[in-house]
Design an enzyme around this catalytic site. Sequence first.
Site, short mmCIF file in Angstrom:
data_model
loop_
_atom_site.label_atom_id
_atom_site.label_comp_id
_atom_site.label_asym_id
_atom_site.label_seq_id
_atom_site.Cartn_x
_atom_site.Cartn_y
_atom_site.Cartn_z
N ASP A 46 0.76 -1.30 -0.03
CA ASP A 46 -0.10 0.07 0.16
C ASP A 46 0.81 1.33 0.10
OD1 ASP A 46 -2.11 -2.00 0.34
OD2 ASP A 46 -2.82 -0.62 2.05
N HIS A 58 3.63 -2.46 3.24
CA HIS A 58 3.50 -0.99 2.66
C HIS A 58 4.74 -0.99 1.99
CE1 HIS A 58 0.34 -0.88 5.81
NE2 HIS A 58 -0.05 0.25 5.06
#
Length: 203
Positions: free
Chosen positions: A27, A171
Amino acid sequence: MDAPGLADVIRYVDPDPAAPTAVLTFDDGPNPPDTLTLLDVLAREQVRAVFCLVGVQVEAHPDVVRRIAADGHVLANHSWRHDDLQEWSPEAVRADLQRTLDAIHAVVPDAPVPFFRAPFGHWGRTVPVAAELGMAPLEWQLAVGDWEPPGVDELVRRLGGVEAGGVILLHDGGGDRSQTVEAVARVIPRLRADGWGFTVPGA
């Protein structure tokens, strides 16, 4: 047909304990240099992943988006600025998601964007709107909490909590993600040695 809702949110794919697979998702990028280093790791290991892109980052780093797509990874829409969309109206959600799609397609015109991931996992009214725009809601089975880097060893330990078919939330953006990249580089061969494979939804 009923309108799509939270029951349609994807957290697992093909949960077969006899031949377990995991889905790596990343992400908040693209975010050089960490995204580029991560792409090198994934290319070396021949693993496809899902990159959940933030619109402002797409505009800032178009060349990285091109490489993500060229390397065969799956793109997902993660909103324009990573705002919490929980209380937004459907019209505001649609404008935000469309703006992000437009930014992605300005860079990689022919790349599909089959998934949407809500910032913070706060879905609100986003699921049917995303469906109208051709995107399925992608959540996760395992969030390892790498947004507050706890050290590579701890990330590796937490990644051991993946279940068969589980979607893993990681992430590559939102800060220094070098710990995440190193943890992924260590975990992929470990899971493979234990009989795991890697996939993406719909593969």
